[in-house]
Design a protein around this motif. Structure first.
Motif, PDB file in Angstrom:
ATOM      1  N   VAL A   1      -0.931  59.627 -38.205  1.00 53.93           N
ATOM      2  CA  VAL A   1      -1.140  59.505 -36.765  1.00 53.93           C
ATOM      3  C   VAL A   1      -1.181  58.050 -36.293  1.00 53.93           C
ATOM      4  CG1 VAL A   1      -2.778  59.939 -34.881  1.00 53.93           C
ATOM      5  CG2 VAL A   1      -2.189  61.769 -36.485  1.00 53.93           C
ATOM      6  N   PRO A   2      -1.911  57.134 -36.954  1.00 56.14           N
ATOM      7  CA  PRO A   2      -1.891  55.742 -36.489  1.00 56.14           C
ATOM      8  C   PRO A   2      -0.495  55.135 -36.452  1.00 56.14           C
ATOM      9  CG  PRO A   2      -3.719  56.088 -37.991  1.00 56.14           C
ATOM     10  CD  PRO A   2      -2.882  57.328 -38.048  1.00 56.14           C
ATOM     11  N   GLN A   3       0.351  55.503 -37.417  1.00 57.99           N
ATOM     12  CA  GLN A   3       1.722  54.996 -37.422  1.00 57.99           C
ATOM     13  C   GLN A   3       2.504  55.514 -36.223  1.00 57.99           C
ATOM     14  OE1 GLN A   3       3.845  55.713 -41.067  1.00 57.99           O
ATOM     15  NE2 GLN A   3       5.802  55.046 -40.225  1.00 57.99           N
ATOM     16  N   ILE A   4       2.278  56.784 -35.863  1.00 57.54           N
ATOM     17  CA  ILE A   4       2.940  57.348 -34.681  1.00 57.54           C
ATOM     18  C   ILE A   4       2.498  56.597 -33.425  1.00 57.54           C
ATOM     19  CG2 ILE A   4       3.149  59.403 -33.222  1.00 57.54           C
ATOM     20  CD1 ILE A   4       2.780  61.098 -35.746  1.00 57.54           C
ATOM     21  N   LEU A   5       1.201  56.357 -33.312  1.00 56.93           N
ATOM     22  CA  LEU A   5       0.675  55.656 -32.145  1.00 56.93           C
ATOM     23  C   LEU A   5       1.180  54.217 -32.093  1.00 56.93           C
ATOM     24  CD1 LEU A   5      -2.998  56.984 -32.227  1.00 56.93           C
ATOM     25  CD2 LEU A   5      -1.151  57.738 -30.722  1.00 56.93           C
ATOM     26  N   GLN A   6       1.287  53.570 -33.240  1.00 54.18           N
ATOM     27  CA  GLN A   6       1.785  52.197 -33.303  1.00 54.18           C
ATOM     28  C   GLN A   6       3.252  52.145 -32.885  1.00 54.18           C
ATOM     29  OE1 GLN A   6       0.058  49.224 -34.249  1.00 54.18           O
ATOM     30  NE2 GLN A   6       1.904  48.401 -33.304  1.00 54.18           N
ATOM     31  N   GLN A   7       4.028  53.112 -33.318  1.00 52.66           N
ATOM     32  CA  GLN A   7       5.457  53.158 -33.006  1.00 52.66           C
ATOM     33  C   GLN A   7       5.700  53.265 -31.516  1.00 52.66           C
ATOM     34  OE1 GLN A   7       7.564  56.158 -35.179  1.00 52.66           O
ATOM     35  NE2 GLN A   7       9.486  55.863 -34.071  1.00 52.66           N
ATOM     36  N   TYR A   8       4.794  53.917 -30.818  1.00 52.61           N
ATOM     37  CA  TYR A   8       4.967  54.099 -29.387  1.00 52.61           C
ATOM     38  C   TYR A   8       4.061  53.168 -28.581  1.00 52.61           C
ATOM     39  CZ  TYR A   8       7.966  57.968 -30.555  1.00 52.61           C
ATOM     40  OH  TYR A   8       9.003  58.722 -31.053  1.00 52.61           O
ATOM     41  N   ASN A   9       3.666  52.043 -29.210  1.00 53.12           N
ATOM     42  CA  ASN A   9       2.978  50.939 -28.532  1.00 53.12           C
ATOM     43  C   ASN A   9       1.674  51.346 -27.842  1.00 53.12           C
ATOM     44  OD1 ASN A   9       5.140  49.119 -29.168  1.00 53.12           O
ATOM     45  ND2 ASN A   9       6.324  50.055 -27.518  1.00 53.12           N
ATOM     46  N   GLN A  10       0.906  52.199 -28.474  1.00 48.30           N
ATOM     47  CA  GLN A  10      -0.364  52.609 -27.882  1.00 48.30           C
ATOM     48  C   GLN A  10      -1.562  52.223 -28.737  1.00 48.30           C
ATOM     49  OE1 GLN A  10      -0.346  56.465 -25.610  1.00 48.30           O
ATOM     50  NE2 GLN A  10       1.137  57.001 -27.173  1.00 48.30           N
ATOM     51  N   LEU A  11      -1.327  51.925 -30.002  1.00 52.16           N
ATOM     52  CA  LEU A  11      -2.437  51.822 -30.937  1.00 52.16           C
ATOM     53  C   LEU A  11      -3.408  50.707 -30.586  1.00 52.16           C
ATOM     54  CD1 LEU A  11      -3.733  52.952 -33.441  1.00 52.16           C
ATOM     55  CD2 LEU A  11      -2.327  51.419 -34.828  1.00 52.16           C
ATOM     56  N   ASN A  12      -2.927  49.512 -30.251  1.00 53.23           N
ATOM     57  CA  ASN A  12      -3.823  48.384 -29.981  1.00 53.23           C
ATOM     58  C   ASN A  12      -4.780  48.682 -28.833  1.00 53.23           C
ATOM     59  OD1 ASN A  12      -2.659  46.900 -32.035  1.00 53.23           O
ATOM     60  ND2 ASN A  12      -1.183  45.883 -30.677  1.00 53.23           N
ATOM     61  N   GLU A  13      -4.252  49.267 -27.771  1.00 54.56           N
ATOM     62  CA  GLU A  13      -5.103  49.616 -26.636  1.00 54.56           C
ATOM     63  C   GLU A  13      -6.079  50.719 -27.000  1.00 54.56           C
ATOM     64  OE1 GLU A  13      -4.671  51.434 -22.097  1.00 54.56           O
ATOM     65  OE2 GLU A  13      -2.925  50.600 -23.132  1.00 54.56           O
ATOM     66  N   LEU A  14      -5.617  51.696 -27.782  1.00 53.49           N
ATOM     67  CA  LEU A  14      -6.467  52.821 -28.166  1.00 53.49           C
ATOM     68  C   LEU A  14      -7.611  52.386 -29.072  1.00 53.49           C
ATOM     69  CD1 LEU A  14      -3.824  55.619 -28.757  1.00 53.49           C
ATOM     70  CD2 LEU A  14      -5.675  55.665 -27.093  1.00 53.49           C
ATOM     71  N   LEU A  15      -7.375  51.406 -29.920  1.00 55.06           N
ATOM     72  CA  LEU A  15      -8.434  50.951 -30.829  1.00 55.06           C
ATOM     73  C   LEU A  15      -9.627  50.390 -30.058  1.00 55.06           C
ATOM     74  CD1 LEU A  15      -6.389  49.287 -33.721  1.00 55.06           C
ATOM     75  CD2 LEU A  15      -7.613  51.473 -33.737  1.00 55.06           C
ATOM     76  N   VAL A  16      -9.382  49.933 -28.851  1.00 52.67           N
ATOM     77  CA  VAL A  16     -10.452  49.380 -28.014  1.00 52.67           C
ATOM     78  C   VAL A  16     -11.146  50.480 -27.212  1.00 52.67           C
ATOM     79  CG1 VAL A  16     -10.980  47.782 -26.132  1.00 52.67           C
ATOM     80  CG2 VAL A  16      -9.264  47.174 -27.853  1.00 52.67           C
ATOM     81  N   THR A  17     -10.372  51.475 -26.777  1.00 52.21           N
ATOM     82  CA  THR A  17     -10.896  52.442 -25.810  1.00 52.21           C
ATOM     83  C   THR A  17     -11.166  53.837 -26.365  1.00 52.21           C
ATOM     84  OG1 THR A  17      -8.648  53.070 -25.140  1.00 52.21           O
ATOM     85  CG2 THR A  17      -9.681  51.255 -23.934  1.00 52.21           C
ATOM     86  N   ASN A  18     -10.609  54.187 -27.526  1.00 56.85           N
ATOM     87  CA  ASN A  18     -10.681  55.564 -27.990  1.00 56.85           C
ATOM     88  C   ASN A  18     -11.324  55.645 -29.370  1.00 56.85           C
ATOM     89  OD1 ASN A  18      -9.654  58.160 -29.291  1.00 56.85           O
ATOM     90  ND2 ASN A  18      -8.969  58.417 -27.180  1.00 56.85           N
ATOM     91  N   LYS A  19     -12.461  56.328 -29.458  1.00 54.40           N
ATOM     92  CA  LYS A  19     -13.195  56.405 -30.723  1.00 54.40           C
ATOM     93  C   LYS A  19     -12.459  57.225 -31.772  1.00 54.40           C
ATOM     94  CE  LYS A  19     -16.105  60.341 -29.296  1.00 54.40           C
ATOM     95  NZ  LYS A  19     -17.496  60.804 -29.108  1.00 54.40           N
ATOM     96  N   TYR A  20     -11.660  58.188 -31.338  1.00 56.83           N
ATOM     97  CA  TYR A  20     -10.939  59.022 -32.295  1.00 56.83           C
ATOM     98  C   TYR A  20      -9.780  58.259 -32.934  1.00 56.83           C
ATOM     99  CZ  TYR A  20     -13.644  62.688 -30.067  1.00 56.83           C
ATOM    100  OH  TYR A  20     -14.680  63.449 -29.576  1.00 56.83           O
ATOM    101  N   ALA A  21      -9.076  57.463 -32.131  1.00 52.59           N
ATOM    102  CA  ALA A  21      -7.994  56.637 -32.676  1.00 52.59           C
ATOM    103  C   ALA A  21      -8.561  55.622 -33.670  1.00 52.59           C
ATOM    104  CB  ALA A  21      -7.265  55.922 -31.540  1.00 52.59           C
ATOM    105  N   LYS A  22      -9.702  55.041 -33.317  1.00 55.58           N
ATOM    106  CA  LYS A  22     -10.339  54.078 -34.212  1.00 55.58           C
ATOM    107  C   LYS A  22     -10.767  54.750 -35.514  1.00 55.58           C
ATOM    108  CE  LYS A  22     -14.089  50.696 -34.425  1.00 55.58           C
ATOM    109  NZ  LYS A  22     -15.235  50.093 -33.690  1.00 55.58           N
ATOM    110  N   ALA A  23     -11.334  55.944 -35.407  1.00 55.93           N
ATOM    111  CA  ALA A  23     -11.776  56.674 -36.597  1.00 55.93           C
ATOM    112  C   ALA A  23     -10.595  57.055 -37.479  1.00 55.93           C
ATOM    113  CB  ALA A  23     -12.549  57.921 -36.183  1.00 55.93           C
ATOM    114  N   LEU A  24      -9.466  57.433 -36.882  1.00 58.29           N
ATOM    115  CA  LEU A  24      -8.277  57.789 -37.662  1.00 58.29           C
ATOM    116  C   LEU A  24      -7.737  56.592 -38.429  1.00 58.29           C
ATOM    117  CD1 LEU A  24      -6.548  60.149 -35.087  1.00 58.29           C
ATOM    118  CD2 LEU A  24      -7.208  60.781 -37.419  1.00 58.29           C
ATOM    119  N   CYS A  25      -7.774  55.417 -37.805  1.00 55.44           N
ATOM    120  CA  CYS A  25      -7.331  54.198 -38.500  1.00 55.44           C
ATOM    121  C   CYS A  25      -8.264  53.865 -39.662  1.00 55.44           C
ATOM    122  CB  CYS A  25      -7.270  53.027 -37.519  1.00 55.44           C
ATOM    123  SG  CYS A  25      -5.889  53.121 -36.369  1.00 55.44           S
ATOM    124  N   GLU A  26      -9.562  54.002 -39.441  1.00 54.10           N
ATOM    125  CA  GLU A  26     -10.525  53.749 -40.507  1.00 54.10           C
ATOM    126  C   GLU A  26     -10.362  54.766 -41.633  1.00 54.10           C
ATOM    127  OE1 GLU A  26     -14.242  53.822 -38.485  1.00 54.10           O
ATOM    128  OE2 GLU A  26     -14.006  51.806 -37.628  1.00 54.10           O
TER     129      GLU A  26
END
Length: 203
Positions: free
Chosen positions: A143-168
């Motif tokens: 999932v983090p790779q999908i989000l990174q590919q579509y240019n959302q991951l950096n913003e999500l890591l700041v605002t979304n706890k689930y995206a951050k947890a998936l990366c961790e």
């Protein structure tokens, strides 16, 4: 002298054409499948009816019936489904496909994307993947790779706890265990005393 007929305006014609497109009750008799205990009646959402009528669908949405489908009650906007094991599996596949598709098409700050990430982080996601003989862990670390590919991951890591947890979680799995991408084990590598299951992680 006869009264002249009232002219029909273009707006009235368009309104009548639009009215004819609607699924509206035109009879009082029940659908023949309504007495069949093996079938369950489901009301169709307006977006499904609209997509079917237009002949095109939104991303992740499928039109699953035809106008001549015996299971369709077009007058009431209802559909009768026989929930066989095969149909249940097809439903789960559609749910999973749509969820992963939403990661590509929704905006980073949308409530819809948050809902999809929350579901991917849930125990229900494990259940669906298990029903489909898929490895939930393999999907989650992608999932983090999908989000990174579509240019959302950096913003999500700041605002979304689930995206951050998936990366961790991805970092933990790939660097903290002997994870295999095989779909055959379904968490067998995560059952040790020092490796928490996904739904045990705290946000």
């Amino acid at each position: 002298m006869a009264r002249p007929k009232k002219a029909i305006t273009k707006a009235q014609i368009n309104a009548e054409l639009e009215r004819k497109k609607q699924f509206k009750p035109k009879r009082t008799t029940d659908h023949f499948l309504s007495v069949n205990a093996e079938y369950t009646c489901h009301s169709l959402d307006e977006d499904i009816i609209t997509a079917h009528r237009a002949g095109k669908v939104a991303s992740g949405q499928d039109v699953f019936f035809g106008l001549m489908d015996d299971c369709l009650d077009a007058a009431r906007g209802e559909y009768y489904i026989h929930w066989s094991d095969e149909n249940i599996k097809a439903l789960w596949e559609s749910v999973l496909y749509r969820s992963l598709g939403m990661l590509r098409y929704t905006k980073a700050n949308s409530e819809m994307l948050n809902d999809e990430l929350e579901w991917i982080c849930s125990a229900n996601f494990d259940y669906v993947c298990q029903c489909l003989d898929l490895d939930a862990c393999s999907i989650r670390i992608a999932v983090p790779q999908i989000l990174q590919q579509y240019n959302q991951l950096n913003e999500l890591l700041v605002t979304n706890k689930y995206a951050k947890a998936l990366c961790e979680y991805k970092h933990f799995i790939l660097n903290g265990s002997n994870f295999s991408s095989s779909n055959s084990h379904l968490y067998s590598d995560l059952e040790g005393p020092h490796i928490p299951l996904w739904h045990d992680l705290k946000f």
